[in-house]
Design a protein around this motif. Structure first.
Motif, PDB file in Angstrom:
ATOM      1  N   SER A   1      -6.058 -24.919   4.769  1.00 52.92           N
ATOM      2  CA  SER A   1      -7.368 -24.496   4.296  1.00 52.92           C
ATOM      3  C   SER A   1      -7.224 -23.656   3.025  1.00 52.92           C
ATOM      4  O   SER A   1      -6.168 -23.051   2.779  1.00 52.92           O
ATOM      5  N   HIS A   2      -8.280 -23.615   2.230  1.00 46.77           N
ATOM      6  CA  HIS A   2      -8.266 -22.830   1.004  1.00 46.77           C
ATOM      7  C   HIS A   2      -8.319 -21.340   1.344  1.00 46.77           C
ATOM      8  O   HIS A   2      -9.145 -20.903   2.143  1.00 46.77           O
ATOM      9  N   LYS A   3      -7.448 -20.574   0.707  1.00 50.05           N
ATOM     10  CA  LYS A   3      -7.375 -19.136   0.953  1.00 50.05           C
ATOM     11  C   LYS A   3      -7.427 -18.405  -0.379  1.00 50.05           C
ATOM     12  O   LYS A   3      -6.913 -18.894  -1.389  1.00 50.05           O
ATOM     13  N   THR A   4      -8.033 -17.228  -0.366  1.00 48.29           N
ATOM     14  CA  THR A   4      -8.047 -16.384  -1.568  1.00 48.29           C
ATOM     15  C   THR A   4      -7.241 -15.110  -1.362  1.00 48.29           C
ATOM     16  O   THR A   4      -6.850 -14.466  -2.336  1.00 48.29           O
ATOM     17  N   GLU A   5      -6.981 -14.774  -0.090  1.00 55.15           N
ATOM     18  CA  GLU A   5      -6.240 -13.543   0.189  1.00 55.15           C
ATOM     19  C   GLU A   5      -5.654 -13.596   1.588  1.00 55.15           C
ATOM     20  O   GLU A   5      -6.247 -14.181   2.499  1.00 55.15           O
ATOM     21  N   VAL A   6      -4.484 -13.018   1.749  1.00 56.11           N
ATOM     22  CA  VAL A   6      -3.884 -12.847   3.058  1.00 56.11           C
ATOM     23  C   VAL A   6      -3.203 -11.493   3.103  1.00 56.11           C
ATOM     24  O   VAL A   6      -2.592 -11.057   2.112  1.00 56.11           O
ATOM     25  N   GLN A   7      -3.350 -10.795   4.238  1.00 54.21           N
ATOM     26  CA  GLN A   7      -2.742  -9.485   4.417  1.00 54.21           C
ATOM     27  C   GLN A   7      -1.860  -9.487   5.659  1.00 54.21           C
ATOM     28  O   GLN A   7      -2.219 -10.078   6.675  1.00 54.21           O
ATOM     29  N   VAL A   8      -0.701  -8.835   5.555  1.00 52.85           N
ATOM     30  CA  VAL A   8       0.221  -8.717   6.681  1.00 52.85           C
ATOM     31  C   VAL A   8       0.773  -7.289   6.708  1.00 52.85           C
ATOM     32  O   VAL A   8       0.662  -6.547   5.732  1.00 52.85           O
ATOM     33  N   ILE A   9       1.356  -6.923   7.839  1.00 55.72           N
ATOM     34  CA  ILE A   9       1.982  -5.606   8.005  1.00 55.72           C
ATOM     35  C   ILE A   9       3.484  -5.791   8.131  1.00 55.72           C
ATOM     36  O   ILE A   9       3.954  -6.550   8.980  1.00 55.72           O
ATOM     37  N   TRP A  10       4.225  -5.099   7.271  1.00 49.18           N
ATOM     38  CA  TRP A  10       5.686  -5.109   7.381  1.00 49.18           C
ATOM     39  C   TRP A  10       6.140  -3.831   8.067  1.00 49.18           C
ATOM     40  O   TRP A  10       5.675  -2.722   7.724  1.00 49.18           O
ATOM     41  N   VAL A  11       7.047  -3.987   9.059  1.00 50.41           N
ATOM     42  CA  VAL A  11       7.568  -2.855   9.819  1.00 50.41           C
ATOM     43  C   VAL A  11       9.009  -2.605   9.394  1.00 50.41           C
ATOM     44  O   VAL A  11       9.865  -3.493   9.521  1.00 50.41           O
ATOM     45  N   ALA A  12       9.281  -1.409   8.883  1.00 51.83           N
ATOM     46  CA  ALA A  12      10.627  -1.066   8.416  1.00 51.83           C
ATOM     47  C   ALA A  12      11.571  -0.894   9.606  1.00 51.83           C
ATOM     48  O   ALA A  12      11.251  -0.160  10.550  1.00 51.83           O
ATOM     49  N   PRO A  13      12.744  -1.532   9.595  1.00 48.17           N
ATOM     50  CA  PRO A  13      13.684  -1.395  10.714  1.00 48.17           C
ATOM     51  C   PRO A  13      14.466  -0.091  10.630  1.00 48.17           C
ATOM     52  O   PRO A  13      14.473   0.589   9.588  1.00 48.17           O
ATOM     53  N   SER A  14      15.154   0.229  11.706  1.00 46.73           N
ATOM     54  CA  SER A  14      15.933   1.472  11.735  1.00 46.73           C
ATOM     55  C   SER A  14      17.148   1.405  10.819  1.00 46.73           C
ATOM     56  O   SER A  14      17.621   2.429  10.321  1.00 46.73           O
ATOM     57  N   ASP A  15      17.647   0.204  10.581  1.00 46.27           N
ATOM     58  CA  ASP A  15      18.823   0.044   9.714  1.00 46.27           C
ATOM     59  C   ASP A  15      18.434  -0.482   8.341  1.00 46.27           C
ATOM     60  O   ASP A  15      19.182  -1.232   7.703  1.00 46.27           O
ATOM     61  N   SER A  16      17.271  -0.123   7.862  1.00 46.37           N
ATOM     62  CA  SER A  16      16.775  -0.624   6.585  1.00 46.37           C
ATOM     63  C   SER A  16      17.650  -0.156   5.431  1.00 46.37           C
ATOM     64  O   SER A  16      18.143   0.973   5.415  1.00 46.37           O
ATOM     65  N   PRO A  17      17.854  -1.029   4.426  1.00 48.49           N
ATOM     66  CA  PRO A  17      18.567  -0.604   3.217  1.00 48.49           C
ATOM     67  C   PRO A  17      17.718   0.395   2.428  1.00 48.49           C
ATOM     68  O   PRO A  17      16.545   0.633   2.745  1.00 48.49           O
TER      69      PRO A  17
ATOM     70  N   ASP B   1       0.809  -1.221   0.000  1.00 47.32           N
ATOM     71  CA  ASP B   1       0.000   0.000   0.000  1.00 47.32           C
ATOM     72  C   ASP B   1       0.846   1.276   0.000  1.00 47.32           C
ATOM     73  O   ASP B   1       0.301   2.383  -0.020  1.00 47.32           O
ATOM     74  N   LYS B   2       2.188   1.132   0.012  1.00 47.58           N
ATOM     75  CA  LYS B   2       3.076   2.286  -0.079  1.00 47.58           C
ATOM     76  C   LYS B   2       4.241   1.929  -0.996  1.00 47.58           C
ATOM     77  O   LYS B   2       4.635   0.762  -1.093  1.00 47.58           O
ATOM     78  N   SER B   3       4.789   2.918  -1.638  1.00 50.72           N
ATOM     79  CA  SER B   3       5.972   2.706  -2.463  1.00 50.72           C
ATOM     80  C   SER B   3       7.216   3.281  -1.801  1.00 50.72           C
ATOM     81  O   SER B   3       8.334   2.955  -2.207  1.00 50.72           O
ATOM     82  N   GLN B   4       7.046   4.113  -0.767  1.00 53.77           N
ATOM     83  CA  GLN B   4       8.159   4.699  -0.034  1.00 53.77           C
ATOM     84  C   GLN B   4       7.902   4.600   1.465  1.00 53.77           C
ATOM     85  O   GLN B   4       6.748   4.498   1.907  1.00 53.77           O
ATOM     86  N   PHE B   5       8.969   4.626   2.234  1.00 51.29           N
ATOM     87  CA  PHE B   5       8.842   4.467   3.680  1.00 51.29           C
ATOM     88  C   PHE B   5       9.995   5.155   4.396  1.00 51.29           C
ATOM     89  O   PHE B   5      11.031   5.476   3.783  1.00 51.29           O
ATOM     90  N   SER B   6       9.820   5.324   5.685  1.00 49.84           N
ATOM     91  CA  SER B   6      10.871   5.765   6.581  1.00 49.84           C
ATOM     92  C   SER B   6      11.027   4.699   7.659  1.00 49.84           C
ATOM     93  O   SER B   6      10.098   3.906   7.901  1.00 49.84           O
ATOM     94  N   PRO B   7      12.197   4.624   8.327  1.00 43.58           N
ATOM     95  CA  PRO B   7      12.367   3.632   9.403  1.00 43.58           C
ATOM     96  C   PRO B   7      11.243   3.715  10.421  1.00 43.58           C
ATOM     97  O   PRO B   7      10.868   4.804  10.868  1.00 43.58           O
ATOM     98  N   GLY B   8      10.680   2.566  10.769  1.00 41.50           N
ATOM     99  CA  GLY B   8       9.569   2.507  11.709  1.00 41.50           C
ATOM    100  C   GLY B   8       8.212   2.518  11.046  1.00 41.50           C
ATOM    101  O   GLY B   8       7.192   2.248  11.707  1.00 41.50           O
ATOM    102  N   ASP B   9       8.131   2.852   9.756  1.00 40.91           N
ATOM    103  CA  ASP B   9       6.846   2.873   9.058  1.00 40.91           C
ATOM    104  C   ASP B   9       6.289   1.453   8.908  1.00 40.91           C
ATOM    105  O   ASP B   9       7.023   0.461   8.922  1.00 40.91           O
ATOM    106  N   GLU B  10       4.969   1.397   8.743  1.00 41.03           N
ATOM    107  CA  GLU B  10       4.291   0.123   8.521  1.00 41.03           C
ATOM    108  C   GLU B  10       3.697   0.100   7.121  1.00 41.03           C
ATOM    109  O   GLU B  10       3.056   1.071   6.685  1.00 41.03           O
ATOM    110  N   ILE B  11       3.899  -1.003   6.403  1.00 40.92           N
ATOM    111  CA  ILE B  11       3.393  -1.165   5.043  1.00 40.92           C
ATOM    112  C   ILE B  11       2.521  -2.408   4.999  1.00 40.92           C
ATOM    113  O   ILE B  11       2.936  -3.492   5.445  1.00 40.92           O
ATOM    114  N   LYS B  12       1.308  -2.272   4.466  1.00 41.82           N
ATOM    115  CA  LYS B  12       0.413  -3.411   4.331  1.00 41.82           C
ATOM    116  C   LYS B  12       0.729  -4.138   3.014  1.00 41.82           C
ATOM    117  O   LYS B  12       0.738  -3.534   1.946  1.00 41.82           O
TER     118      LYS B  12
END
Length: 566
Positions: A124-140, A52-63
């Motif tokens: 079980s059969h799944k059609t969609e799964v969503q998770v949140i990624w948390v950007a670390p402070s030392d992210s590339p 849901d985002k193309s850019q981030f800062s350390p600590g940001d959350e991306i779905k």
């Protein structure tokens, strides 16, 4: 003592990613490749991966969303693995995840980082799964999401490249084309033009065969393994009737675990030949390295045949592969397979009698499907509960009044014989009871109700002599209570023991021929019942006893011979 059993106890793998329906797949964190006996699909991945985002800062959350493509016919998937990697170095796992739907997804610890990957919780059969990624402070500067998705055991996609996201202010990297997958390297195989033959066994090549001396060229029931050194390689030939697969393993002992395994798996009208490793009583782990050469196979009349060459020594990165210039026990097993998945072997594996030198002088090896400890277990229980106990019961029931004045060591003859026979029964039962635990290294979960009934028999066998030690005097007023309890406990023990033996002769580890062995055992039981009925009314008890003992000895010897022969 660490007791383990022979190979190819090849257990069922669920039709889900990594063979783990529960999704605990840390073993696949690195290459994200399922432990399946097949290669990834080469079709375009029918999935969408969206951030849901193309850019981030350390600590940001991306779905991050993994879903089915709308144009796909099968609108489901079963297993998945989601990771975030450094876009400049895809070997580096970056950041951590949070769950949105903990009922279908769970966090994994990859690369010693808690929550650094997400996987399924069930098939079980799944059609969609969503998770949140948390950007670390030392992210590339840039991060790419990678996904492995499985719709079935043989239909899966590995390392599907997802969207790339960049830190604020960093130049976005070139976009990766969606839908790529990284597959395992494959080896070209050929079809054998003719069947294997036992010609040259013991002269040009070493062979292990069952039945002993059989020839796979003429006998479709022949299970056959041969090997011979060819320079820096060893040539292996494997053949046997099976619905799904034939296999063999190199082992340093006669117990399952830490074994070098090779499988020839039927997949419709072809055969896949795989190297694997088994670390315990678990499904073999298929090797990701190509270590086999000159692969060839053949299918004919329900018989699977395959051959291949393997280097005697392999590079250090080929973990769990044995050098072939050593001596090993050989195992041969076969069983069913479904869509390339191997199930537990149908029969007890054939185990070579002794260690064989793989690159040594050619030998014509012998083997057995039944381990020695289990043979002794079956023999001791048969002797105890179809012979000594029945003779002891007959002595007490019918010869007490016939031999009243004859004494041996101060006791009446019938009592001394009864006590001796029952003591032998208890001792044989005790030894026989311990042997399967020594063989299995613990409790067997695959033996059904047989071990539970065996525990009941063992308990009753111990209760009987303990009860006899505290019996009242013959003229005591409560002696009748002991008599009924002694008779009842003994009768129940004998009946349960016979039922347990009937169940035991069909256990894989004993591998007795059925229904022949069942018939002989049934005759043995009927013989005792007939003797019991005749003795009830007969005036010639000594003659009847002699006839019964001779017949009992004949039936019992036949069963014991069949145990020895397997």
């Amino acid at each position: 003592m660490n007791m383990r059993i022979a190979l190819l106890l090849l257990s069922v793998c669920s039709e889900t990613v990594f063979c783990f329906s529960h999704g605990k797949v840390e073993v696949a964190c690195g290459d994200m490749t399922p432990q399946h006996d097949s290669d990834p699909s080469t079709k375009h991945p029918p999935f969408n991966i969206i951030a849901d985002k193309s850019q981030f800062s350390p600590g940001d959350e991306i779905k991050v969303t993994l879903s089915m493509a709308s144009s796909e016919g099968k609108h489901y998937f079963k297993g998945f693995l989601i990771e975030a990697r450094n876009a400049g170095d895809l070997n580096e796992i970056v950041g951590s995840f949070k769950l949105i739907s903990p009922d279908i997804s769970q966090l994994l610890k990859c690369d010693n980082k808690e929550g650094s990957a997400v996987s399924h919780t069930s098939d079980s059969h799944k059609t969609e799964v969503q998770v949140i990624w948390v950007a670390p402070s030392d992210s590339p500067s840039s991060v790419q999401f990678l996904v492995t998705v499985a719709r079935g055991y043989k239909e899966f996609w590995v390392k599907i490249p997802g969207p790339v996201v960049s830190q604020n202010g960093a130049a976005p990297p070139p976009q990766t084309t969606f839908g790529g997958s990284i597959g395992a390297q494959t080896t070209t195989s050929t079809i054998l033009s003719h069947s294997f033959t036992s010609e040259g066994c013991g002269g040009r090549k070493s062979c292990l065969r069952d039945p002993e001396g059989c020839d796979p060229q003429n006998d479709t029931t022949c299970h056959f393994l041969s090997f011979s050194a060819l320079g820096s390689n060893v040539m292996f030939e494997l053949s046997g009737p099976a619905e799904g697969y034939v296999s063999f393993a190199l082992s340093q002992d006669k117990w399952m675990g830490n074994d070098d395994v090779y499988l020839c798996i039927r997949d419709t009208d072809r055969v896949d030949i795989k190297a694997a490793y088994v670390s315990g009583r678990t499904h073999p782990i298929i090797s990701s390295q190509n270590i086999l050469k000159g692969i060839a196979w053949r299918l004919s009349d329900g018989v699977i045949q395959c051959s291949f060459r393997r280097d005697i020594h392999l590079p250090p990165e080929n973990l769990n592969r044995f050098d072939l210039d050593q001596m090993y026990y050989l195992f041969m097993a076969h069983g069913r397979a479904e869509d390339g998945r191997t199930h537990r072997h149908d029969h007890q594996p054939i185990i070579s009698t002794y260690r064989a030198a793989i690159t040594g002088p050619p030998e014509d090896l012998t083997g057995s499907r039944s381990p020695l400890l289990i043979k002794y277990h079956g023999a001791f229980m048969l002797i105890a509960w179809t012979s000594t106990v029945s003779a002891g019961v007959i002595m007490a029931r019918y010869f007490k009044p016939d031999w009243p004045e004859r004494n041996i060591l101060g006791q009446k003859v019938w009592f001394q014989l009864h006590r001796m026979l029952m003591t032998i029964t208890v001792l044989l039962t005790l030894v026989g009871f311990v042997l399967p635990f020594m063989y299995r290294g613990g409790w067997s979960k695959r033996a059904g109700i047989h071990p539970y009934l065996g525990c009941v028999v063992m308990a009753l066998a111990v209760i009987q002599p303990v009860m006899a030690l505290f019996r009242p005097a013959p003229d005591a007023s409560r002696r009748y209570i002991f008599n009924w309890m002694h008779f009842g406990t003994g009768t129940v023990a004998q009946v349960v023991a016979v039922v347990t033996i009937f169940l035991g002769i069909h256990q894989q580890a004993l591998s007795l021929p059925a229904p022949w062995s069942t018939g002989v055992l049934a005759f043995l039981v009927v013989w005792f019942v007939l003797a019991d009925l005749v003795l009830e009314e007969s005036c010639f008890k000594n003659i009847v006893l002699a006839i019964y003992l001779c017949g009992n000895l004949g039936f019992l010897t036949t069963l014991l011979w069949s145990i020895r022969a397997v």
